[in-house]
Design an enzyme around this catalytic site. Sequence first.
Site, PDB file in Angstrom:
ATOM      1  N   ASP A  64      32.926  58.909  53.607  1.00  0.00           N
ATOM      2  CA  ASP A  64      34.299  58.397  53.719  1.00  0.00           C
ATOM      3  C   ASP A  64      35.235  59.580  53.539  1.00  0.00           C
ATOM      4  O   ASP A  64      35.440  60.063  52.416  1.00  0.00           O
ATOM      5  CB  ASP A  64      34.581  57.346  52.634  1.00  0.00           C
ATOM      6  CG  ASP A  64      34.126  55.958  53.018  1.00  0.00           C
ATOM      7  OD1 ASP A  64      34.287  55.585  54.187  1.00  0.00           O
ATOM      8  OD2 ASP A  64      33.611  55.248  52.147  1.00  0.00           O
ATOM      9  N   ARG A  72      36.404  62.983  50.255  1.00  0.00           N
ATOM     10  CA  ARG A  72      35.377  63.311  49.265  1.00  0.00           C
ATOM     11  C   ARG A  72      35.302  64.793  48.934  1.00  0.00           C
ATOM     12  O   ARG A  72      34.947  65.153  47.821  1.00  0.00           O
ATOM     13  CB  ARG A  72      33.999  62.836  49.761  1.00  0.00           C
ATOM     14  CG  ARG A  72      33.917  61.342  50.082  1.00  0.00           C
ATOM     15  CD  ARG A  72      34.299  60.478  48.912  1.00  0.00           C
ATOM     16  NE  ARG A  72      34.136  59.063  49.238  1.00  0.00           N
ATOM     17  CZ  ARG A  72      34.880  58.091  48.724  1.00  0.00           C
ATOM     18  NH1 ARG A  72      35.837  58.375  47.865  1.00  0.00           N
ATOM     19  NH2 ARG A  72      34.655  56.845  49.070  1.00  0.00           N
ATOM     20  N   ARG A 150      46.656  54.439  53.224  1.00  0.00           N
ATOM     21  CA  ARG A 150      45.550  54.734  54.150  1.00  0.00           C
ATOM     22  C   ARG A 150      45.886  54.231  55.553  1.00  0.00           C
ATOM     23  O   ARG A 150      45.275  54.680  56.530  1.00  0.00           O
ATOM     24  CB  ARG A 150      44.263  54.078  53.665  1.00  0.00           C
ATOM     25  CG  ARG A 150      43.778  54.591  52.327  1.00  0.00           C
ATOM     26  CD  ARG A 150      42.720  53.666  51.735  1.00  0.00           C
ATOM     27  NE  ARG A 150      41.493  53.676  52.527  1.00  0.00           N
ATOM     28  CZ  ARG A 150      40.500  52.801  52.355  1.00  0.00           C
ATOM     29  NH1 ARG A 150      40.613  51.827  51.448  1.00  0.00           N
ATOM     30  NH2 ARG A 150      39.411  52.880  53.095  1.00  0.00           N
ATOM     31  N   LYS A 180      38.203  50.564  61.018  1.00  0.00           N
ATOM     32  CA  LYS A 180      37.983  49.634  59.906  1.00  0.00           C
ATOM     33  C   LYS A 180      39.330  49.136  59.390  1.00  0.00           C
ATOM     34  O   LYS A 180      40.354  49.797  59.591  1.00  0.00           O
ATOM     35  CB  LYS A 180      37.171  50.313  58.792  1.00  0.00           C
ATOM     36  CG  LYS A 180      37.822  51.547  58.181  1.00  0.00           C
ATOM     37  CD  LYS A 180      36.881  52.234  57.195  1.00  0.00           C
ATOM     38  CE  LYS A 180      37.586  53.360  56.464  1.00  0.00           C
ATOM     39  NZ  LYS A 180      36.700  54.109  55.565  1.00  0.00           N
ATOM     40  N   HIS A 181      39.413  47.943  58.808  1.00  0.00           N
ATOM     41  CA  HIS A 181      38.326  46.998  58.468  1.00  0.00           C
ATOM     42  C   HIS A 181      38.594  45.735  59.265  1.00  0.00           C
ATOM     43  O   HIS A 181      39.557  45.028  58.976  1.00  0.00           O
ATOM     44  CB  HIS A 181      38.323  46.682  56.985  1.00  0.00           C
ATOM     45  CG  HIS A 181      38.259  47.911  56.098  1.00  0.00           C
ATOM     46  ND1 HIS A 181      39.380  48.670  55.782  1.00  0.00           N
ATOM     47  CD2 HIS A 181      37.218  48.515  55.484  1.00  0.00           C
ATOM     48  CE1 HIS A 181      39.016  49.676  54.986  1.00  0.00           C
ATOM     49  NE2 HIS A 181      37.721  49.604  54.788  1.00  0.00           N
ATOM     50  N   HIS A 193      36.555  45.248  46.813  1.00  0.00           N
ATOM     51  CA  HIS A 193      35.601  45.921  45.939  1.00  0.00           C
ATOM     52  C   HIS A 193      35.337  45.076  44.684  1.00  0.00           C
ATOM     53  O   HIS A 193      34.227  45.084  44.145  1.00  0.00           O
ATOM     54  CB  HIS A 193      36.123  47.296  45.508  1.00  0.00           C
ATOM     55  CG  HIS A 193      36.156  48.304  46.601  1.00  0.00           C
ATOM     56  ND1 HIS A 193      37.200  48.401  47.500  1.00  0.00           N
ATOM     57  CD2 HIS A 193      35.277  49.272  46.955  1.00  0.00           C
ATOM     58  CE1 HIS A 193      36.967  49.379  48.348  1.00  0.00           C
ATOM     59  NE2 HIS A 193      35.807  49.930  48.046  1.00  0.00           N
ATOM     60  N   ASP A 263      30.430  46.738  55.564  1.00  0.00           N
ATOM     61  CA  ASP A 263      30.976  47.496  54.445  1.00  0.00           C
ATOM     62  C   ASP A 263      29.941  47.437  53.320  1.00  0.00           C
ATOM     63  O   ASP A 263      28.912  46.753  53.428  1.00  0.00           O
ATOM     64  CB  ASP A 263      32.329  46.919  54.014  1.00  0.00           C
ATOM     65  CG  ASP A 263      33.238  47.962  53.347  1.00  0.00           C
ATOM     66  OD1 ASP A 263      32.707  49.006  52.907  1.00  0.00           O
ATOM     67  OD2 ASP A 263      34.448  47.723  53.251  1.00  0.00           O
TER      68      ASP A 263
END
Length: 367
Positions: A64, A72, A150, A180-181, A193, A263
């Site tokens: 990601d 990351r 985002r 996504k998503h 999440h 996901d």
Amino acid sequence: MTQHAPLIIDVAGLSLSKIDRQRLKHPLVGGIILFARNWQDRAQLTQLCLQIKKVRRDLLICVDHEGGHVQRFKTDGFTHLPPMRALGEMWLQDGKGGKAGEGAGAMQATNAASACGYVLGAELRACGVDFSFTPVLDLDFGESGVIGDRAFARDPRMVSLLAKSLMHGLLQSGMANCGKHFPGHGFVKADSHTAIPVDKRSLKAILNEDAAPYGWLNTTLSSVMPAHVIYPKVDTRPAGFSAKWLNDILRGQLGFGGAIFSDDLSMAGARLLDGQQVSYTQAAVAALNAGCDMVLLCNQCLPNSELGGRAVDELIEGLTEAQLKGSWQPQEAGEERRRALLPRTPATEWDALMVQPDYMHALSLIP
């Protein structure tokens, strides 16, 4: 037929352990997703990717890496990419304060988006990473904390053109893309999440706005990741476990022909189906039977964890048993779509990339 390898798993640390190699050799494992815990510096990341490819050349190395706070790798030379909202804001300037006039902001923003995509893809590929789960196509309704900056913008037309430009940059670097998503996570406040978001809007409303980019980009998208969101006017199951959403709407109505990833199956939004708690294997089988080509199980191989990746082993064993019992059958088309995401051109090595004119020019365009 070629063995369908639908599982994308993780590893604990900076290099592969003996058990990591055993898992990655399993014919049901098709890829690996990296996290910040797998990063020390570029040399270490490059070596880790070489270790993975030495196990199996066809493993898809994913991460990601969107820009903003979802990136990351941020040190040792990696460019700090802006959140995608910055590109939407650039679009809305529309030449204010300049002589270019109306529309100049849009053109500048799409060019910057291509530059971001090229830098993102080229830097990752220089270290051996194959694929990033980007771009986010969710609309910025101003409600979702987990999506937030985002998202490119609120307008699906802006989102589509900025995403297409970013995907053009990824393509220049030799990297595929992932929208996504699906069909959209931006309208709901809850974070999938930790909760099970519910979006009570009609199918017509969702298709007219949130899902519109998926139809407009159906010739450009390499892959799609559906949301762990329930849209009860369409189906009682989250989109990633719904044949209505994945086969009837995404593939049938919107004309998408690429790969579909679930996901993360460890998220709360994936652990309750039809009102019942489900295991990782049950969730994986449900997602694959609904139309996913690959399923992700993340953050199970954590360093110093008592579980030590036990959930990954249980999923591998469970899916093997499901195949033997006939509750899930490998799909040759799904395997072809997975392999299509692997880079087809050689990567430019890091030192050569740093002085490449196209790369240097792209850096100058990033806000």
